[in-house]
Every structure is written in C-alpha cells, then in structure tokens.
Write a protein that holds these residues in place. Sequence first.
Motif, PDB file in Angstrom:
ATOM      1  N   ASN A 331       0.809  -1.215   0.000  1.00 45.31           N
ATOM      2  CA  ASN A 331       0.000   0.000   0.000  1.00 45.31           C
ATOM      3  C   ASN A 331       0.843   1.264   0.000  1.00 45.31           C
ATOM      4  N   ILE A 332       2.095   1.107   0.330  1.00 45.12           N
ATOM      5  CA  ILE A 332       2.961   2.273   0.445  1.00 45.12           C
ATOM      6  C   ILE A 332       3.629   2.509  -0.900  1.00 45.12           C
ATOM      7  N   ILE A 333       3.481   3.736  -1.398  1.00 50.11           N
ATOM      8  CA  ILE A 333       4.007   4.099  -2.714  1.00 50.11           C
ATOM      9  C   ILE A 333       5.324   4.837  -2.510  1.00 50.11           C
ATOM     10  N   VAL A 426       6.825   9.356  11.064  1.00 47.15           N
ATOM     11  CA  VAL A 426       6.899   8.677   9.769  1.00 47.15           C
ATOM     12  C   VAL A 426       6.133   9.497   8.739  1.00 47.15           C
ATOM     13  N   SER A 427       6.705   9.664   7.582  1.00 44.05           N
ATOM     14  CA  SER A 427       6.029  10.275   6.435  1.00 44.05           C
ATOM     15  C   SER A 427       6.006   9.252   5.299  1.00 44.05           C
ATOM     16  N   LEU A 428       4.835   9.102   4.673  1.00 40.35           N
ATOM     17  CA  LEU A 428       4.746   8.146   3.566  1.00 40.35           C
ATOM     18  C   LEU A 428       3.583   8.538   2.662  1.00 40.35           C
ATOM     19  N   LYS A 429       3.607   7.936   1.459  1.00 42.11           N
ATOM     20  CA  LYS A 429       2.498   8.107   0.522  1.00 42.11           C
ATOM     21  C   LYS A 429       1.860   6.742   0.348  1.00 42.11           C
ATOM     22  N   ALA A 430       0.537   6.723   0.504  1.00 42.58           N
ATOM     23  CA  ALA A 430      -0.188   5.456   0.425  1.00 42.58           C
ATOM     24  C   ALA A 430      -1.225   5.518  -0.684  1.00 42.58           C
ATOM     25  N   ASP A 431      -1.669   4.350  -1.025  1.00 40.97           N
ATOM     26  CA  ASP A 431      -2.702   4.291  -2.060  1.00 40.97           C
ATOM     27  C   ASP A 431      -4.053   4.616  -1.459  1.00 40.97           C
ATOM     28  N   ALA A 432      -5.111   4.395  -2.214  1.00 44.66           N
ATOM     29  CA  ALA A 432      -6.468   4.785  -1.797  1.00 44.66           C
ATOM     30  C   ALA A 432      -6.941   4.050  -0.551  1.00 44.66           C
ATOM     31  N   THR A 433      -6.216   2.995  -0.150  1.00 39.13           N
ATOM     32  CA  THR A 433      -6.602   2.295   1.080  1.00 39.13           C
ATOM     33  C   THR A 433      -6.617   3.264   2.261  1.00 39.13           C
ATOM     34  N   ALA A 434      -5.709   4.234   2.239  1.00 38.02           N
ATOM     35  CA  ALA A 434      -5.589   5.182   3.343  1.00 38.02           C
ATOM     36  C   ALA A 434      -6.742   6.166   3.413  1.00 38.02           C
ATOM     37  N   LEU A 435      -7.603   6.154   2.348  1.00 37.06           N
ATOM     38  CA  LEU A 435      -8.748   7.074   2.403  1.00 37.06           C
ATOM     39  C   LEU A 435      -9.714   6.723   3.534  1.00 37.06           C
ATOM     40  N   ASP A 436      -9.601   5.532   4.086  1.00 45.02           N
ATOM     41  CA  ASP A 436     -10.465   5.156   5.217  1.00 45.02           C
ATOM     42  C   ASP A 436      -9.989   5.727   6.542  1.00 45.02           C
ATOM     43  N   LEU A 468      -5.287  10.752  -6.323  1.00 47.89           N
ATOM     44  CA  LEU A 468      -5.988   9.919  -5.343  1.00 47.89           C
ATOM     45  C   LEU A 468      -5.051   9.140  -4.423  1.00 47.89           C
ATOM     46  N   THR A 469      -3.781   9.525  -4.440  1.00 44.76           N
ATOM     47  CA  THR A 469      -2.899   8.988  -3.398  1.00 44.76           C
ATOM     48  C   THR A 469      -3.035   9.865  -2.149  1.00 44.76           C
ATOM     49  N   VAL A 470      -2.534   9.357  -1.038  1.00 45.02           N
ATOM     50  CA  VAL A 470      -2.696  10.044   0.249  1.00 45.02           C
ATOM     51  C   VAL A 470      -1.332  10.175   0.910  1.00 45.02           C
ATOM     52  N   ASP A 471      -0.956  11.430   1.249  1.00 44.97           N
ATOM     53  CA  ASP A 471       0.251  11.657   2.039  1.00 44.97           C
ATOM     54  C   ASP A 471      -0.123  11.628   3.517  1.00 44.97           C
ATOM     55  N   LEU A 472       0.597  10.807   4.269  1.00 41.65           N
ATOM     56  CA  LEU A 472       0.313  10.651   5.697  1.00 41.65           C
ATOM     57  C   LEU A 472       1.494  11.127   6.528  1.00 41.65           C
ATOM     58  N   GLN A 473       1.155  11.871   7.568  1.00 45.85           N
ATOM     59  CA  GLN A 473       2.135  12.185   8.595  1.00 45.85           C
ATOM     60  C   GLN A 473       1.710  11.391   9.837  1.00 45.85           C
ATOM     61  N   LEU A 474       2.597  10.526  10.291  1.00 41.45           N
ATOM     62  CA  LEU A 474       2.274   9.609  11.383  1.00 41.45           C
ATOM     63  C   LEU A 474       3.233   9.826  12.551  1.00 41.45           C
ATOM     64  N   THR A 475       2.725   9.554  13.749  1.00 45.87           N
ATOM     65  CA  THR A 475       3.585   9.573  14.930  1.00 45.87           C
ATOM     66  C   THR A 475       3.356   8.294  15.697  1.00 45.87           C
ATOM     67  N   GLU A 476       4.423   7.808  16.272  1.00 44.97           N
ATOM     68  CA  GLU A 476       4.395   6.495  16.926  1.00 44.97           C
ATOM     69  C   GLU A 476       3.367   6.475  18.059  1.00 44.97           C
ATOM     70  N   HIS A 477       2.645   5.400  18.177  1.00 47.67           N
ATOM     71  CA  HIS A 477       1.647   5.199  19.232  1.00 47.67           C
ATOM     72  C   HIS A 477       2.064   4.041  20.121  1.00 47.67           C
ATOM     73  N   GLN A 478       1.983   4.305  21.451  1.00 49.01           N
ATOM     74  CA  GLN A 478       2.216   3.236  22.424  1.00 49.01           C
ATOM     75  C   GLN A 478       1.134   3.329  23.496  1.00 49.01           C
ATOM     76  N   ASP A 479       0.428   2.229  23.737  1.00 53.26           N
ATOM     77  CA  ASP A 479      -0.640   2.235  24.751  1.00 53.26           C
ATOM     78  C   ASP A 479      -0.113   2.607  26.131  1.00 53.26           C
ATOM     79  N   SER A 480       1.160   2.274  26.381  1.00 54.64           N
ATOM     80  CA  SER A 480       1.722   2.515  27.713  1.00 54.64           C
ATOM     81  C   SER A 480       1.752   3.997  28.060  1.00 54.64           C
ATOM     82  N   TYR A 481       1.751   4.865  27.020  1.00 55.98           N
ATOM     83  CA  TYR A 481       1.734   6.296  27.309  1.00 55.98           C
ATOM     84  C   TYR A 481       0.500   6.691  28.121  1.00 55.98           C
ATOM     85  N   TYR A 482      -0.594   5.990  27.931  1.00 55.42           N
ATOM     86  CA  TYR A 482      -1.896   6.433  28.435  1.00 55.42           C
ATOM     87  C   TYR A 482      -2.360   5.636  29.649  1.00 55.42           C
TER      88      TYR A 482
END
Length: 979
Positions: A331-333, A426-436, A468-482
């Motif tokens: 999914n990652i372009i 993380v920065s990445l470009k994804a296909d239309a799957t990321a539209l969800d 119709l590609t999607v640029d995503l800016q992501l940050t790491e998630h850890q349940d322990s933070y919360y």
Amino acid sequence: MGLFDSILKIFDPIVKIVEKAISWLIPMPEIPDYGDNLPEQNAKGVLINKTSSNAHIPVIYGTRKVGGNVVFLETSGEDNTYLYMAIILSEGEISDINEIYINDNLVTWSGDLADNTQVTVNASDSNYYKDDESLITVEPHFGSDSQTASSLLSTLSSWGSNHKLQGLSYLAIRFQWNSDAFGSIPTVHSVVKGKKVYNPNLDSTKTGGSGTHREDTSSTWEYSDNAVYQLLDYLRNDRYGMGIANEYFDSNYADWQTAGDVCDTDITPYSGASAIDLMDSHAVIDTSKKAIDNVKEFLKGCRGFLNYTGGAYKILIETTGSASISLTEDNIIGGISVSSKNKNSRFNRVIVSFINPDKNYQSDEAQFPPVDETGLASADQHANLLSDDGGILLEGRFDFPTLNSPYQAQEMAEIILRRSRSSLDVSLKADATALDLSVGDIVNITHATPSFSAKPFRVASITLNTDLTVDLQLTEHQDSYYTFGTQQEVATIPDTTLPNPFSVLPPASLTLSDTLVVYNEGTAITRLDILVGASTDQFVQYYQVEVKLSTDSDFFVLSKGTQLNYEMLNVIDDSTYDVRVKAINSLGSSSTYTSASRKIVGATEPPQDVKNFSVNMQGSNQMQLNWDAVSDLDISYYEIRYQNVTASAQWNKSVNWLQVPRTSGTTITTNARTGSFLIKAVDKLGNESNNETIIYSNISSLPAFNNINTLNEDLTLGTYDDDVALTDSSGTNSIVLDTITNFDDTIGNFDSVEGNFDLGGTDSTSNPNFFNANIDNEGFYTLDQTLSLDAIYDVSFTKNITIDQIEDPYDLFDDGRGASLFDDAPAPFDGNDPTNATVNLQIATSNTSLNNATEFFNMNTTTTFKGRYFKFRLRLANANNKTRAFVSGISILVNMEKRIESENDVVSGTGTYVITFGKPFYATPAIGISAENMASGDFYTISSKSKTGFSIAFTDSGSSGISRTFDYVAQGYGLQSAS
C-alpha cells in the motif's frame, strides 16, 4: 467511510484548516521573563471585576471562580447608605452559585444561594454582619431565558420590569455602607457551577443512551464537567458558539458518547485517594476569541481530535486503542521517511499550567518528572533523563486552562514527555486504502526497511493528492503512554497569609462589675467598671467602648482609648446596662463587637451584717448599745428592734425600737429593759443586711421604778378603724392592716380574678390600680385598756408588743423577685419585711377625763407621761403598701419612779408636828426618822401617815411632850402634780 467519499478537487486552505483543528498538543512559545506569564494573566483576567456596557460575556463550563462585568451601579437611601449593583457572570443558564466572595472574604449567607431568591448575611459572619444587621443582600439569577426582573433592584426607579437580563446569569446586590466593612466599591467574586449541557449518554432516545436528556430541550440538560459534552454544546449553540445544526452530527452521537466515556474513566490518583475522572474540564470561554480557538481549548483539555467526515463532525480522544487498518509495502508508494524527535520537540521536563481551586483559582503548575520522584522508576527520574540528553535541559511548557486537578495536569505532562522521547515520526504516501483513515486514527505499518512489523502509528495529518494517493504524517503510538501512573499525594503547602486590613480580631473578653464609690464631697454613687480583654490582633490601635441602658435603643460611645479599664460613673442601681466594645486598627477598620450586660447591684446589694453588737449598763436604768460601723458607703441608718424574749429572737417578730442615722455614730443610749435587741444596717434604697445581729439583756428588774399595774389587752375588745382588721389567718388572733380594695371591688367575673383572694386580686386585669401593692399604708387600733388615776402623776410606761409575723405577700421568693432572679434575688429570702412594716404604741393623756384624752403621741421604748387619764392606740404602717405586721399581743407595764422626800434639822416643838411632802407620792411611802438629843426614855410617835405626809410627836419617859430636832426620809414611788 474515509475522509472523503469522492474527491474532485482539494483546496489547500481546507487542508490547513483540518490540520489546525485536530492539533491538541501545541507547545507554548517561550515568553520573556518580564513578570507574569500568559497563563497567570489569563487566570487573573477571569477574576477581574470589569465595568463596561459592551464587554463580551463569557461562558462558564464546569466550576470556576469568576469576577464579572458590572453593568449597573447606583446609590440610594439617606446619605447614600445603600449601593446597588448588577454584575453579569456569564451566559446562562448556569447550574448554581456555590460561593460569593466580597473583597476576597468568603461570605456566610443565611440561606441557600438559589435562583431569584434574596438572601442576607448570616449572623456568624464577622465581616459583613455588624451591629446586629446584615450589610449585604444578594439575589442570584441563573440566566434562564424566561427569568424576570430582579425584585431587589426593582426597588429603584431606574430598574424596571423590562430589565430582565434573560439568558444571562448575574448577581443583584445591595450593600449597606459601614466604614468597618467597606473602604470603596466592593469587589465581587463568585464560584459558579456553570452551564447545563446536553449529554447523549443520558438521552434514552439515542442508541447507547439512557436518561431524560433531549438534544433540543435545554430544560432537561444538566451540569457536566466533561469536556466532550461541553464542546458539543459549544458547537451546537447559536448564541455564543458555532451554531452547527444537528444534522452535521451522527444521529446518535455515537463517537461523542465514546469520547465522553473516556474522559469519565475513573482513576485513583494516589494510594488511598478517592477516584476521580481521567479528564475534567472547567473552562471560562472568552467569546471575544475566534470560535476555532475556543474549540482548540476544549480539544486540548481532553486530548481530542475533531474531524469532519462523512458530512458529520466526529470526535476522537487520544488514548489506548488498536489500529483501524494496516498498511504494508503493497500500500505504500515509494519510500518511507522515518525520523526521531528533534531537540525542539523532545523534553526531559514538561511543565503544565492549570487552574488550581486550592489556590484561589489562580494558575498553578504541575510537572513531569515531578519534584517528588518517590516511587518513580529510575529511568524516568529527571537526573537520568537529563543525562540521556547530554545534560541539556529540554523543558516544554504547555497551558491547559480547562484542567483544575494537579493529578490530571501531571498526567498530561507525563504523556507529553513520553510521546516526545519515544515517538518516531513517519512520512509516507499510500494508495487509496488510506482514504479510510481520519486524523487521530491508529494505523499499523509493516515495512522491511525500518523493520516495522504491524507497528502502530497515529495519524497526525492527511493530504489528499490529485492522483488519489494520500500523504500521511504519522507519529508512533504506544498504549503505555496512556496508562495512568499512581502519583504522590500533593503536599499541602501553607499559604502565606497576610493580615487583612479590613478584618480585625475582636476583644477577647468583656467583664463588667460595679461598686460604690465616694465622690464629690462624700456622696456615694455607683460606678460601672469595664474590663476589656485585649484583642490578639497585632494591629489594633485602640478600643471603642459603647454603653446603653437595656431599655434604650441606641448605644452611645463612652470612651475610646488604648487602655483596657474603663469606668462609667453614677449608673442607675437595679438597672441593666448593655456594654459592647470593638477593636479598631490604624486604617479605621473595626472588629465585631464583644458584648456583655450587667444588672447594677451597687446600692441594691444588701449591706454587710453588723458586727460586735454589745450592751453596757449606764446607771440604774439606762443601757448603751454599741456596734461597729459597716463598710458600705450608702448606709442610711441602723435599724434596732426589740423582742420581749431572752432567747430565740426573730427579726420578723420583733418590734421597731430605734433608728440610728449613720451620721449619728455607732452608739445609742436607751432605757434599760430585759429582752432581745436586734440590729441591721439599712441603705438608702431600703435594703437591709442579710442577717440580724442579736444581743440579750437579762436585767432582773429596774431598781428606779415600781410597777403599779400591767394592762393586758384583749384584741377582740378594742376599736378598729377602717384600715385595720382582726384576723386569725396565722392561727392566732392578730391585728393587721387591711387592703385598699376588697375582693368585691375587682373588675370582671368572680371566677376570672387571679392571684391572692385576700389581697383583692393580684392580676392587672381584675385589680388594675393596686394589683401589686394593695395594703393600706396606715391604720389604727384603739385599745380597750385605759388607765385612770386619782390625781395627776408622772407615769412611766413600758410597752410589750408581740408580733406573730411580718409578711410581704407580693415579694415571696416563688412569685416575686425569685421568679425571675432565682440566684440573684436580693436577700433576705422573702423580702425586707420588718424594715418596711412598723408598729408603734401611742398614748393620749388628760388631766380631766378619759374623753378629753384625744391627742396621741408615740411611746418610745420606756417613756414617762404626766397625766391622770390615759388612753392607748396602736399605729400600724408600712412604707410600700405591700408589707404588714400581724400583732398578736399588747401589754403595757405601768411604772412609777421610786423617789425620796426628806428634810434635815426639823424642830418638832412640844406638840404634834405635821410634815407635808413637797410632792405627794402615789402610795404611802416608808418613813425613816433620825432624832437628836434624845434622853433615856424619850420616844416619838408617827401618825396620820399618808402619801401626802405624816405627823410626829416626841415625849419623855413621863409622857410629857418635848421638843427635839430630827431628820426624816420618806421613800416611795410616784410623783403627784397639781396640774
């Protein structure tokens, strides 16, 4: 459903708006150290009292202490005694007003601060309840759209029935001027329990809801400190919020319910603590700001993300969770960019500003790592974090003005710090799957290059491209933070309490006493002594003492001074004085009063008992009575009474004998007689000593007198005037004063008369003029016994009067003074009867007949009168129309003085010599003869011996008359006079 169902064209401005709307974590820019920082300024601004006609009206969610906007101010009353104020608090309708502070003093009210209800200050409030009255009246209005005009302000002509301020919560206040309480226009702060909001969790018409809330019926809404429901209210409100219609939200508000539940999650902040919510919100929304900025404040306080997706606004809370989709290399372009936090976004200390109710709702700070690192893992301690960062302090400051719990604030600081140190970006470009995906969602990333295998990341931003590609800016998630980490209980740090110049501690005590003093050349007056217990307030400059009679309305200022002892001269005996004192500081601010009352004893206090009462004989028929002067300054006289007994004498059965004025000394000479003498001191108000002092005289007889008769009176035979009656109420026939009015003279029905039957009724209704004093003040009883002699003589009479009792039926302990003064009623137990009641035997004399004996004189102790015919009467009297003596016996000893007639060197001649006495005796005296030159056989013969004289003849042994010289002595009693 993805972010967009179909995309034909994406405008960059829209993307930017989305990015800003979802960013809950915004570090504060560094601020130069030029005084208060921004959070402190904001917190103080909320507490300011403003005066403006066009100021923006805030919205209060949760519970906050606020100032307000004064929109109405007017004085009224004489000398502008009253100040009326209307102060707007917030948009309505609020839930309640918990507290009101005036000039930073918490006011204690006499009742609940209820909507549209006037309430005054409670008497226990020393700041604003002074001089026995409330200085403040407040009428809260909670701000419903149907509220009516204030009844408190409507007393002014300038505030009419149309001044309703509907939809606004406000206080209508009336201040009463008092220099001890107010120095200027008062400042007002209120702890407000804010807006009622809609909670879809409490709406049974919504899926997942249960309760009576309805989304468009505000009367069903309730108070809430949940940021999610507060934000929902703000978004929907068309008056002060964004006015977004219901159709722009999920019909069941499902995501809002879920987000609200996250905020309401119970956590235990420290060991042994009660549970609190994970995140609460107590916000004062500034309606002058842009709506989007206010939305961010709500989101920031609950770690929220607000999205507009599928034609609806949805909310998501950053917390534990799982990925909604997974993205793999399929999914990652193109490539993938992985970076760690740079120094500007990495922290080894995070400080969070919040509003602290325990510090007067001012801005406070919590931090992670905390100052007290007890129980904290070594890796999380600040020293180790600092070491990991090369010894460089990396400090982040964040403002959360909706939080008011130090534990929630510290938890927020911990999450921010952990995210900053452990998160990969993380920065990445994804296909239309990321539209969800939506901003805030969790996505799993699998990629071989960084060795990610379903590693969770949270979506920070989304950019839709034209292909119709999607640029995503992501940050790491850890349940322990919360996961909420148990903290240490916040230490209670004593506040620095500066003295309140308008709060003065009252005097510690007030002690009253009174005493008699000699003043102005020997005049005895009563002085009220006032002792003030010093106030513990270090800033007291002086005391003000105020006094009034209890029957008066107003106090007057007796004195002002720094001393603790004060005096008031010439107070009224037997009156009650109210005294109060207050402490005053250098600013003129006064304390509350310390008060006391005193019933003045002074001259009403019984004099001391007489000491060292004694008797000394003076000659053959006089005795001298002696005693020590009592120390009381208001003594009027000493009352000496007599009772014809030699043991067990009683004051209330004794007869008045003598009254010796204080100025006459402490000795008196009186005729001697056997019996009991009793003495008491009597003051100027008629109060007498509690106890009599008694001496007994046991003289067997008086050698100078001879008793010729005893007159014993039969009380049934004498003559009574209209004011005296014969009674046997005590079991013995007694002469007693009658009543002024009789029972038949009473007003009303026979059975309605109350009190003592024999006293003519003792209630004010039946006997209005004499109900409390109905004894005749004087009356006479004329004795049946009289004395008629054969000639005119000097006769000495000794009276004996027997008193069965003396009573004051109006001052019995059970229904007189004792009824209201059980422990303080002046002695004796049943009043000062003998002093007020007197009996005197009187005598009238005539030289011609009993009928001519018409002018009566008082008989003293033992008195001598000249006359042939004697009549007697008894005078009964009292000094107060309340007291009467019961005389049960009268006897009179009739005495004539023993005397001698004599002549020397009388020459008899040879015949019979007649001696005529210069003053005839009452009876034939004894005669003694001493003759000179008597020869053997001479003798004398006495003949014709009588009370007027005798005859004597001398003869020799041959019975021839001879002349001799002789002396004679005639010893007898009684002195006859010609007139």
